[in-house]
Design a protein around this motif. Structure first.
Motif, PDB file in Angstrom:
ATOM      1  N   ARG A   1       0.811  -1.217   0.000  1.00 40.17           N
ATOM      2  CA  ARG A   1       0.000   0.000   0.000  1.00 40.17           C
ATOM      3  C   ARG A   1       0.845   1.267   0.000  1.00 40.17           C
ATOM      4  O   ARG A   1       0.315   2.367   0.155  1.00 40.17           O
ATOM      5  CB  ARG A   1      -0.925  -0.014   1.230  1.00 40.17           C
ATOM      6  N   SER A   2       2.144   1.127  -0.166  1.00 41.95           N
ATOM      7  CA  SER A   2       3.014   2.296  -0.169  1.00 41.95           C
ATOM      8  C   SER A   2       2.930   3.034  -1.497  1.00 41.95           C
ATOM      9  O   SER A   2       2.753   2.424  -2.553  1.00 41.95           O
ATOM     10  CB  SER A   2       4.460   1.880   0.107  1.00 41.95           C
ATOM     11  N   GLY A   3       3.026   4.363  -1.428  1.00 42.56           N
ATOM     12  CA  GLY A   3       2.949   5.182  -2.634  1.00 42.56           C
ATOM     13  C   GLY A   3       1.516   5.445  -3.053  1.00 42.56           C
ATOM     14  O   GLY A   3       0.556   4.979  -2.440  1.00 42.56           O
ATOM     15  N   ALA A   4       1.393   6.238  -4.121  1.00 43.62           N
ATOM     16  CA  ALA A   4       0.068   6.613  -4.623  1.00 43.62           C
ATOM     17  C   ALA A   4      -0.686   5.384  -5.133  1.00 43.62           C
ATOM     18  O   ALA A   4      -0.118   4.521  -5.804  1.00 43.62           O
ATOM     19  CB  ALA A   4       0.202   7.640  -5.738  1.00 43.62           C
ATOM     20  N   ARG A   5      -1.979   5.332  -4.854  1.00 46.41           N
ATOM     21  CA  ARG A   5      -2.781   4.158  -5.202  1.00 46.41           C
ATOM     22  C   ARG A   5      -2.975   3.986  -6.708  1.00 46.41           C
ATOM     23  O   ARG A   5      -3.207   2.873  -7.184  1.00 46.41           O
ATOM     24  CB  ARG A   5      -4.146   4.264  -4.528  1.00 46.41           C
ATOM     25  N   ASP A   6      -2.942   5.081  -7.446  1.00 43.40           N
ATOM     26  CA  ASP A   6      -3.247   4.985  -8.878  1.00 43.40           C
ATOM     27  C   ASP A   6      -2.016   4.685  -9.735  1.00 43.40           C
ATOM     28  O   ASP A   6      -2.069   4.782 -10.951  1.00 43.40           O
ATOM     29  CB  ASP A   6      -3.933   6.265  -9.367  1.00 43.40           C
ATOM     30  N   ILE A   7      -0.915   4.326  -9.112  1.00 39.83           N
ATOM     31  CA  ILE A   7       0.300   3.957  -9.840  1.00 39.83           C
ATOM     32  C   ILE A   7       0.565   2.470  -9.603  1.00 39.83           C
ATOM     33  O   ILE A   7       0.508   1.987  -8.474  1.00 39.83           O
ATOM     34  CB  ILE A   7       1.510   4.787  -9.381  1.00 39.83           C
ATOM     35  N   ASP A   8       0.840   1.726 -10.670  1.00 42.41           N
ATOM     36  CA  ASP A   8       1.154   0.310 -10.559  1.00 42.41           C
ATOM     37  C   ASP A   8       2.644   0.165 -10.256  1.00 42.41           C
ATOM     38  O   ASP A   8       3.486   0.250 -11.155  1.00 42.41           O
ATOM     39  CB  ASP A   8       0.794  -0.423 -11.860  1.00 42.41           C
ATOM     40  N   TRP A   9       2.961  -0.056  -8.998  1.00 42.74           N
ATOM     41  CA  TRP A   9       4.360  -0.134  -8.576  1.00 42.74           C
ATOM     42  C   TRP A   9       4.938  -1.528  -8.720  1.00 42.74           C
ATOM     43  O   TRP A   9       6.149  -1.704  -8.652  1.00 42.74           O
ATOM     44  CB  TRP A   9       4.476   0.304  -7.107  1.00 42.74           C
ATOM     45  N   GLY A  10       4.087  -2.517  -8.859  1.00 42.65           N
ATOM     46  CA  GLY A  10       4.569  -3.886  -8.874  1.00 42.65           C
ATOM     47  C   GLY A  10       4.643  -4.452  -7.468  1.00 42.65           C
ATOM     48  O   GLY A  10       4.228  -3.822  -6.483  1.00 42.65           O
ATOM     49  N   GLU A  11       5.194  -5.645  -7.349  1.00 41.54           N
ATOM     50  CA  GLU A  11       5.275  -6.334  -6.057  1.00 41.54           C
ATOM     51  C   GLU A  11       6.113  -5.519  -5.073  1.00 41.54           C
ATOM     52  O   GLU A  11       7.199  -5.039  -5.395  1.00 41.54           O
ATOM     53  CB  GLU A  11       5.904  -7.719  -6.238  1.00 41.54           C
ATOM     54  N   GLY A  12       5.573  -5.345  -3.876  1.00 38.36           N
ATOM     55  CA  GLY A  12       6.286  -4.565  -2.862  1.00 38.36           C
ATOM     56  C   GLY A  12       5.969  -3.093  -2.900  1.00 38.36           C
ATOM     57  O   GLY A  12       6.534  -2.328  -2.116  1.00 38.36           O
ATOM     58  N   GLY A  13       5.062  -2.676  -3.800  1.00 39.47           N
ATOM     59  CA  GLY A  13       4.630  -1.288  -3.840  1.00 39.47           C
ATOM     60  C   GLY A  13       5.739  -0.304  -4.138  1.00 39.47           C
ATOM     61  O   GLY A  13       6.824  -0.668  -4.621  1.00 39.47           O
ATOM     62  N   ALA A  14       5.468   0.972  -3.839  1.00 40.05           N
ATOM     63  CA  ALA A  14       6.444   2.022  -4.103  1.00 40.05           C
ATOM     64  C   ALA A  14       7.718   1.811  -3.293  1.00 40.05           C
ATOM     65  O   ALA A  14       8.818   2.126  -3.758  1.00 40.05           O
ATOM     66  CB  ALA A  14       5.840   3.386  -3.787  1.00 40.05           C
ATOM     67  N   TYR A  15       7.578   1.267  -2.098  1.00 35.87           N
ATOM     68  CA  TYR A  15       8.738   1.087  -1.223  1.00 35.87           C
ATOM     69  C   TYR A  15       9.797   0.214  -1.895  1.00 35.87           C
ATOM     70  O   TYR A  15      10.968   0.596  -1.994  1.00 35.87           O
ATOM     71  CB  TYR A  15       8.280   0.465   0.091  1.00 35.87           C
ATOM     72  N   ALA A  16       9.399  -0.948  -2.382  1.00 37.50           N
ATOM     73  CA  ALA A  16      10.352  -1.834  -3.045  1.00 37.50           C
ATOM     74  C   ALA A  16      10.799  -1.248  -4.383  1.00 37.50           C
ATOM     75  O   ALA A  16      11.997  -1.287  -4.726  1.00 37.50           O
ATOM     76  CB  ALA A  16       9.741  -3.214  -3.253  1.00 37.50           C
ATOM     77  N   ALA A  17       9.863  -0.676  -5.146  1.00 40.08           N
ATOM     78  CA  ALA A  17      10.205  -0.134  -6.467  1.00 40.08           C
ATOM     79  C   ALA A  17      11.235   0.969  -6.365  1.00 40.08           C
ATOM     80  O   ALA A  17      12.166   1.060  -7.185  1.00 40.08           O
ATOM     81  CB  ALA A  17       8.938   0.382  -7.155  1.00 40.08           C
TER      82      ALA A  17
END
Length: 394
Positions: free
Chosen positions: A219-235
């Motif tokens: 759930r990290s980062g903006a919801r409308d961006i597809d960050w991939g596995e691990g969300g914005a934190y991992a990306a």
């Protein structure tokens, strides 16, 4: 607790209250808030500090003592407060050098000087429009939203919410001033290992950051961006690590054969709760089977040499490497490197000038380093959404 009105920005400057993701209107901030995590400064402080960190989770002192030995090993003193004192002084010097007349107030979330104290002090000094620099570079609940919730809590509890505003500097994970130290450290580590006769293919680079619950990462980062596995934190961590390795390989062609990966450390949750993996020490133990002879651990998730670096990396990871028969080094954190201090002031100037996003320096192509956090970003599923400054309410 005050109810949150949907799609509003509370406790923020007039420019930020519009909810626009990037602020292109100059703001006459009159104070800088250096917001830290905090740490004990003596043996008697250790358990009270850990109670603050884990407040609301009902963890008994006997379990806290299992973590306390990390601090007790260093006399009960965390280096983080001393590091922030030095950083505050360095920022004041750089602001003065550049003719920027802004006082710097330093306050912590979990130990003295507390945020409540310094925000009250700033208000007493007549400072009403504060710009916060939180000492964590990435997007997640613990590294971004929790600071924003604390800003809101402090303004409510001190009854300053109607007169004082707190905006927050964007996530700075890929700002050149932050990443330069990591690139220099990896390059020097590779050169040193090679000078010792270790072939590039036998060298492993481990970029290490704090593990967080998998649910928080997703759930990290903006919801409308597809960050991939691990969300914005991992990306974000992966993007920075990839940039560092690209730069190192440009300067050392043989480094094309050096392997790297992102690992995690400092897990503190129950075994039943999924957290980001793999663990740095577990990976180090596997490296001989991969044919590695040397490992460089890069604390890419950390700003300075605080306890998670000194204990989890300089102590535990180093011991794991010794047991595995590997040559080991830990590369530097930014600390108060001149490029980093200059970079922080550059981030402050962005907001003073209202610099457009396309003119702001960054080394990755990832989106989402917003001045005003987006609705629902970095949710903590265990506690739900609380009032938060410098972001659009969910």
């Amino acid at each position: 607790m005050t109810a949150i009105e949907p799609n509003t920005v509370r406790f923020s400057s007039a420019a930020a209250s519009t909810g626009a993701p990037y602020m292109t209107t100059p703001v006459a901030y009159d104070g800088i808030l250096l917001a830290g995590f905090g740490g004990p400064e003596g043996q008697d402080d250790v358990i009270p500090f850990l109670r603050n960190v884990t407040r609301g989770r009902g963890i008994p002192d006997e379990r806290l003592e299992e973590v306390a030995h990390h601090y007790r090993h260093f006399g009960g003193v965390s280096p983080i407060n001393g590091q922030n004192r030095i950083l505050k002084e360095a920022l004041e010097g750089e602001l003065a050098r550049r003719g920027i007349d802004l006082p710097v107030y330093w306050g912590n979330r979990n130990w003295s000087p507390y945020l409540e104290e310094v925000v009250t002090e700033a208000a007493a000094d007549g400072k009403r429009t504060l710009l916060a620099f939180a000492t964590s570079a990435y997007s997640s609940f613990s590294s971004c939203r929790q600071y924003r919730e604390d800003f809101a809590r402090v303004l409510e509890e001190t009854n300053l919410g109607e007169t004082v505003t707190i905006d927050k500097i964007r996530p700075f994970y890929d700002h050149p001033g932050f990443v330069e130290s990591f690139e220099t450290g990896v390059r020097e580590a590779v050169e040193t290992f090679m000078s010792q006769g270790i072939a590039p293919a036998d060298i492993q680079i481990l970029f290490s950051t704090h593990s967080i619950p998998t649910a928080d990462a997703e759930r990290s980062g903006a919801r409308d961006i597809d960050w991939g596995e691990g969300g914005a934190y991992a990306a974000q961590h992966l993007a920075v690590a990839a940039w560092v390795m690209d730069r190192v390989r440009e300067s050392i062609p043989e480094a094309a054969d050096v392997s790297w990966e992102l690992v995690y450390q400092s897990r503190s949750g129950p075994a039943s709760q999924p957290w980001l993996e793999p663990d740095v020490c577990d990976v180090i133990g596997e490296l001989p089977a991969r044919g590695r002879k040397a490992v460089a651990v890069v604390p890419v998730g950390f700003m300075s040499d605080h306890m998670e670096v000194l204990w989890d990396l300089d102590t535990e990871a180093a011991e794991a490497a010794d047991e595995a028969g590997l040559a080991f080094t830990r590369t530097p954190t930014p600390g108060v490197a001149p490029s980093f201090v200059t970079g922080i002031v550059d981030l402050i100037v962005e907001r003073l000038e209202g610099r457009p996003n396309e003119e702001r320096p960054h080394v990755t192509s990832l989106p989402g380093a917003f001045d005003v956090c987006r609705p629902g970003c970095c949710e903590n599923v265990r506690a739900g959404f609380k009032p938060a400054a410098s972001g659009v309410a969910p």
